[in-house]
Write an enzyme that holds these catalytic residues in place. Structure first.
Site, mmCIF file in Angstrom:
data_model
loop_
_atom_site.group_PDB
_atom_site.id
_atom_site.type_symbol
_atom_site.label_atom_id
_atom_site.label_comp_id
_atom_site.label_asym_id
_atom_site.label_seq_id
_atom_site.Cartn_x
_atom_site.Cartn_y
_atom_site.Cartn_z
ATOM 1 N N GLU A 26 9.943 -15.225 -35.281
ATOM 2 C CA GLU A 26 11.195 -14.692 -34.743
ATOM 3 C C GLU A 26 11.396 -13.220 -35.104
ATOM 4 O OE1 GLU A 26 14.583 -17.628 -34.849
ATOM 5 O OE2 GLU A 26 13.236 -18.636 -36.247
ATOM 6 N N SER A 53 14.938 -20.603 -32.812
ATOM 7 C CA SER A 53 14.879 -19.930 -31.503
ATOM 8 C C SER A 53 14.148 -20.745 -30.441
ATOM 9 C CB SER A 53 14.244 -18.530 -31.637
ATOM 10 O OG SER A 53 15.060 -17.701 -32.425
ATOM 11 N N TYR A 69 17.455 -15.451 -25.084
ATOM 12 C CA TYR A 69 17.285 -14.032 -25.371
ATOM 13 C C TYR A 69 16.954 -13.157 -24.164
ATOM 14 C CZ TYR A 69 17.042 -15.934 -30.074
ATOM 15 O OH TYR A 69 17.327 -16.605 -31.225
ATOM 16 N N ARG A 119 26.102 -21.276 -38.299
ATOM 17 C CA ARG A 119 26.390 -21.882 -37.005
ATOM 18 C C ARG A 119 25.916 -23.320 -37.017
ATOM 19 N NH1 ARG A 119 22.792 -19.553 -33.554
ATOM 20 N NH2 ARG A 119 21.866 -21.573 -33.049
ATOM 21 N N ASP A 176 25.014 -26.410 -34.364
ATOM 22 C CA ASP A 176 24.794 -26.818 -32.985
ATOM 23 C C ASP A 176 25.034 -28.312 -32.878
ATOM 24 O OD1 ASP A 176 24.074 -24.206 -32.448
ATOM 25 O OD2 ASP A 176 21.941 -24.574 -32.735
ATOM 26 N N GLU A 227 21.653 -29.316 -35.328
ATOM 27 C CA GLU A 227 21.001 -28.538 -36.371
ATOM 28 C C GLU A 227 21.947 -27.445 -36.877
ATOM 29 O OE1 GLU A 227 18.025 -25.488 -34.324
ATOM 30 O OE2 GLU A 227 17.736 -27.522 -33.570
ATOM 31 N N ASN A 266 22.245 -23.478 -38.673
ATOM 32 C CA ASN A 266 21.570 -22.191 -38.748
ATOM 33 C C ASN A 266 22.311 -21.340 -39.772
ATOM 34 O OD1 ASN A 266 20.574 -19.545 -38.245
ATOM 35 N ND2 ASN A 266 20.039 -20.110 -36.154
ATOM 36 N N GLY A 325 21.585 -15.434 -35.059
ATOM 37 C CA GLY A 325 21.315 -14.182 -34.379
ATOM 38 C C GLY A 325 22.541 -13.288 -34.315
#
Length: 302
Positions: A16, A144, A210, A249, A251, A264, A266, A270
């Site tokens: 990443e 990602s 992205y 974050r 999800d 999941e 994070n 990002g």
């Protein structure tokens, strides 16, 4: 507050790297715009000992993937005695590992989609039958959407495992949930507004995250106030179950009946122009510059 000299940690050696460089560049510009003495620091290009040599007093971690958000960088900074943004060693390592984070959530009584750990000698047909089609296959320790496949046809699981296994020795197959994908940004003890993610592609893959401009990010999410509150509460409980701190974050997914499941976590999300936490913060009235300053103010170690 006075931050002293700040290193914005970006780049690194993970898969990443390019996303991290974009995140770090945005963070660096925002900090400098606020008058912070901030400098780019790429651990792929100089040793960590240079942080002391250069007089860095805090680190803003804008690294993604292995070596940046898996606890290893956090441990190194702990040893150096330099405060950094985000979670510590244990929470970072757990969140990076999709299998072990699921084990923690299951032990805490939190809902996760049904899944299986895949190995070379797994009974792939039996797993397809148990989880149903379509299903998702993913490396346990990548972000990602790298290495992820959606298996739609019977007999396709082994090939999807082979693809994911190029990125990680631990690979998961996960039941597909048809109720939609959502994400909740976390800022300290606050859950930011829920975002519903509606990709134009087959699923929310690297390209949709992205590179494309046709992915829909719905704020408000359309869930309604009560359901949003339920989702934000679950996100906070799941994030804290990992021992995470600072920001991050969660999800989540809905099944066809409306049940909410933890997908999941994070711990170093990002910070690009397509990124979700800045988007949710903006919906809550927090500018990008305010966001990065708040994250930096919460830097800690240990």
């Amino acid at each position: 507050m006075e931050f002293g000299k700040v290193a914005v940690m970006m780049g690194g050696k993970s898969a990443e790297r390019e996303v991290s460089l974009k995140s770090g560049t945005a963070v660096l510009a925002a900090l400098r715009g606020a008058g912070v003495d901030a400098h780019a620091f790429d651990p792929a290009q100089k040793p960590l000992e240079a942080l002391h040599a250069e007089g860095c007093q805090r680190v803003f971690i804008a690294l993604h993937g292995r070596g940046g958000e898996d606890g290893s960088m956090q441990g190194a900074l702990d040893l150096l005695g330099i405060p950094y943004t985000g979670s510590g060693v244990l929470a970072s390592a757990l969140a990076m590992d999709k299998w072990r984070s699921k084990l923690v959530w299951q032990a805490s009584g939190l809902p996760v989609p049904e899944y299986a750990v895949l190995e070379a000698d797994s009974d792939f047909a039996a797993i397809e039958a148990r989880l149903g089609l379509p299903l998702f296959v993913k490396p346990a320790n990548e972000g990602s959407s790298i290495g992820i496949s959606k298996v739609k046809a019977a007999g396709g699981l082994r090939a999807a495992w082979e693809l994911a296994a190029r990125h990680d020795h631990c690979v998961l197959a996960e039941r597909f949930l048809a109720g939609g994908e959502y994400t909740v940004g976390i800022l300290g003890e606050r859950a930011l507004p829920v975002i519903r993610i509606v990709p134009a592609t087959e699923f929310y893959d690297y390209e949709a995250k992205y590179l494309r401009d046709d992915t829909e990010y719905r704020i408000p999410s359309g869930l309604g106030e009560a359901r949003e509150a339920e989702m934000r509460d679950l996100a906070l409980r799941a994030y804290h179950a990992l021992g995470a701190r600072g920001w991050g974050r969660m999800d989540l997914m809905l099944d066809a009946a409306g049940g909410i499941y933890c997908l999941e976590a994070n711990t170093s999300p990002g910070m690009t122009d397509h990124s979700l936490v800045p988007m949710a913060a903006r919906a809550a009235g927090i500018s990008f510059q305010q966001l990065v300053l708040e994250l930096l103010a919460g830097a800690a170690h240990g």
